[in-house]
Design a protein around this motif. Structure first.
Motif, PDB file in Angstrom:
ATOM      1  N   GLN A   3       0.837  -1.195   0.000  1.00  0.00           N
ATOM      2  CA  GLN A   3       0.000   0.000   0.000  1.00  0.00           C
ATOM      3  C   GLN A   3       0.873   1.245   0.000  1.00  0.00           C
ATOM      4  O   GLN A   3       1.955   1.257   0.583  1.00  0.00           O
ATOM      5  CB  GLN A   3      -0.903   0.027   1.227  1.00  0.00           C
ATOM      6  CG  GLN A   3      -1.935  -1.071   1.216  1.00  0.00           C
ATOM      7  CD  GLN A   3      -2.862  -0.971   2.412  1.00  0.00           C
ATOM      8  OE1 GLN A   3      -2.663  -0.169   3.305  1.00  0.00           O
ATOM      9  NE2 GLN A   3      -3.885  -1.813   2.418  1.00  0.00           N
ATOM     10  N   VAL A   4       0.385   2.299  -0.671  1.00  0.00           N
ATOM     11  CA  VAL A   4       1.086   3.581  -0.708  1.00  0.00           C
ATOM     12  C   VAL A   4       0.087   4.687  -0.381  1.00  0.00           C
ATOM     13  O   VAL A   4      -1.123   4.502  -0.495  1.00  0.00           O
ATOM     14  CB  VAL A   4       1.736   3.847  -2.089  1.00  0.00           C
ATOM     15  CG1 VAL A   4       2.828   2.848  -2.394  1.00  0.00           C
ATOM     16  CG2 VAL A   4       0.706   3.854  -3.189  1.00  0.00           C
ATOM     17  N   ASP A   5       0.609   5.831   0.027  1.00  0.00           N
ATOM     18  CA  ASP A   5      -0.242   6.995   0.289  1.00  0.00           C
ATOM     19  C   ASP A   5      -0.988   7.394  -0.979  1.00  0.00           C
ATOM     20  O   ASP A   5      -0.528   7.143  -2.090  1.00  0.00           O
ATOM     21  CB  ASP A   5       0.597   8.194   0.729  1.00  0.00           C
ATOM     22  CG  ASP A   5       0.983   8.123   2.186  1.00  0.00           C
ATOM     23  OD1 ASP A   5       0.389   7.310   2.906  1.00  0.00           O
ATOM     24  OD2 ASP A   5       1.882   8.889   2.590  1.00  0.00           O
ATOM     25  N   PHE A   9       0.415   7.580  -4.874  1.00  0.00           N
ATOM     26  CA  PHE A   9      -0.287   6.878  -5.940  1.00  0.00           C
ATOM     27  C   PHE A   9      -0.657   7.826  -7.074  1.00  0.00           C
ATOM     28  O   PHE A   9      -0.404   7.549  -8.244  1.00  0.00           O
ATOM     29  CB  PHE A   9      -1.542   6.198  -5.395  1.00  0.00           C
ATOM     30  CG  PHE A   9      -2.405   5.598  -6.461  1.00  0.00           C
ATOM     31  CD1 PHE A   9      -2.038   4.402  -7.061  1.00  0.00           C
ATOM     32  CD2 PHE A   9      -3.563   6.234  -6.864  1.00  0.00           C
ATOM     33  CE1 PHE A   9      -2.826   3.841  -8.051  1.00  0.00           C
ATOM     34  CE2 PHE A   9      -4.360   5.682  -7.851  1.00  0.00           C
ATOM     35  CZ  PHE A   9      -3.986   4.484  -8.443  1.00  0.00           C
ATOM     36  N   ILE A  10      -1.244   8.975  -6.728  1.00  0.00           N
ATOM     37  CA  ILE A  10      -1.636   9.949  -7.743  1.00  0.00           C
ATOM     38  C   ILE A  10      -0.405  10.473  -8.475  1.00  0.00           C
ATOM     39  O   ILE A  10      -0.414  10.642  -9.692  1.00  0.00           O
ATOM     40  CB  ILE A  10      -2.467  11.091  -7.117  1.00  0.00           C
ATOM     41  CG1 ILE A  10      -3.816  10.530  -6.658  1.00  0.00           C
ATOM     42  CG2 ILE A  10      -2.666  12.231  -8.103  1.00  0.00           C
ATOM     43  CD1 ILE A  10      -4.633  11.477  -5.825  1.00  0.00           C
ATOM     44  N   GLY A  11       0.674  10.717  -7.743  1.00  0.00           N
ATOM     45  CA  GLY A  11       1.907  11.171  -8.367  1.00  0.00           C
ATOM     46  C   GLY A  11       2.433  10.173  -9.386  1.00  0.00           C
ATOM     47  O   GLY A  11       2.874  10.538 -10.474  1.00  0.00           O
ATOM     48  N   ARG A  12       2.358   8.899  -9.043  1.00  0.00           N
ATOM     49  CA  ARG A  12       2.809   7.861  -9.984  1.00  0.00           C
ATOM     50  C   ARG A  12       1.861   7.752 -11.176  1.00  0.00           C
ATOM     51  O   ARG A  12       2.282   7.487 -12.299  1.00  0.00           O
ATOM     52  CB  ARG A  12       2.893   6.516  -9.272  1.00  0.00           C
ATOM     53  CG  ARG A  12       4.019   6.454  -8.268  1.00  0.00           C
ATOM     54  CD  ARG A  12       4.032   5.126  -7.554  1.00  0.00           C
ATOM     55  NE  ARG A  12       5.086   5.100  -6.534  1.00  0.00           N
ATOM     56  CZ  ARG A  12       5.258   4.100  -5.694  1.00  0.00           C
ATOM     57  NH1 ARG A  12       4.467   3.045  -5.737  1.00  0.00           N
ATOM     58  NH2 ARG A  12       6.229   4.145  -4.803  1.00  0.00           N
ATOM     59  N   LEU A  13       0.577   7.943 -10.925  1.00  0.00           N
ATOM     60  CA  LEU A  13      -0.418   7.819 -11.974  1.00  0.00           C
ATOM     61  C   LEU A  13      -0.307   8.950 -13.000  1.00  0.00           C
ATOM     62  O   LEU A  13      -0.343   8.704 -14.204  1.00  0.00           O
ATOM     63  CB  LEU A  13      -1.814   7.800 -11.360  1.00  0.00           C
ATOM     64  CG  LEU A  13      -2.977   7.612 -12.316  1.00  0.00           C
ATOM     65  CD1 LEU A  13      -2.947   6.207 -12.904  1.00  0.00           C
ATOM     66  CD2 LEU A  13      -4.285   7.848 -11.594  1.00  0.00           C
TER      67      LEU A  13
END
Length: 105
Positions: A3-5, A9-13
C-alpha cells in the motif's frame, strides 16, 4: 499487496498522462499499421536478405502461449473439468460487452 499513500499513488499515476495536444510517436512514421504495410515491400527490397533472416528468427505466439509463459497456466483451460474452453464474449460490469464472437459489427 503493498500500500502507498494517496498522494504517492496519484503522483505515480499522473506521470503517464500526456500534456494537452501532445501526440505519441507511435501514431506516426512506420510504426502505424497502414504505413508499415505500404512501405514493407520497399524495406524488404532495400534490406534484402538481412530482413529475411530477422523475420525467420521471430516467432509470433498466441495470447494463450504468452499467458502460459508469463502466468504458468492456460487461461482457456477449465479449472473444474480440465478441458479446453473457447472465448466467445468479454464484458465489463460498467462498460458492457467489448468482445463478442457472434456479434455482427
Amino acid at each position: 499487496m503493498r500500500q502507498v499513500d494517496a498522494q504517492v499513488f496519484i503522483g505515480r499515476l499522473v506521470q503517464h498522462i500526456f500534456p494537452k495536444e501532445f501526440q505519441r510517436g507511435r501514431y506516426y512514421a512506420l510504426q502505424t499499421t497502414a504505413n508499415f504495410e505500404k512501405w514493407f515491400e520497399v524495406i524488404v527490397r532495400a534490406a534484402g536478405d538481412w530482413v529475411d533472416a530477422m523475420m525467420s528468427h521471430t516467432k509470433r505466439i498466441s495470447y494463450v502461449e504468452l499467458f502460459e509463459e508469463v502466468a504458468g497456466r492456460n487461461p482457456l483451460k477449465c479449472v473444474f473439468f480440465g478441458r479446453g474452453m473457447e472465448l466467445i464474449r468479454l464484458s465489463h460490469q460498467k462498460h458492457g460487452v467489448f468482445f463478442d464472437l457472434f456479434a455482427s459489427y
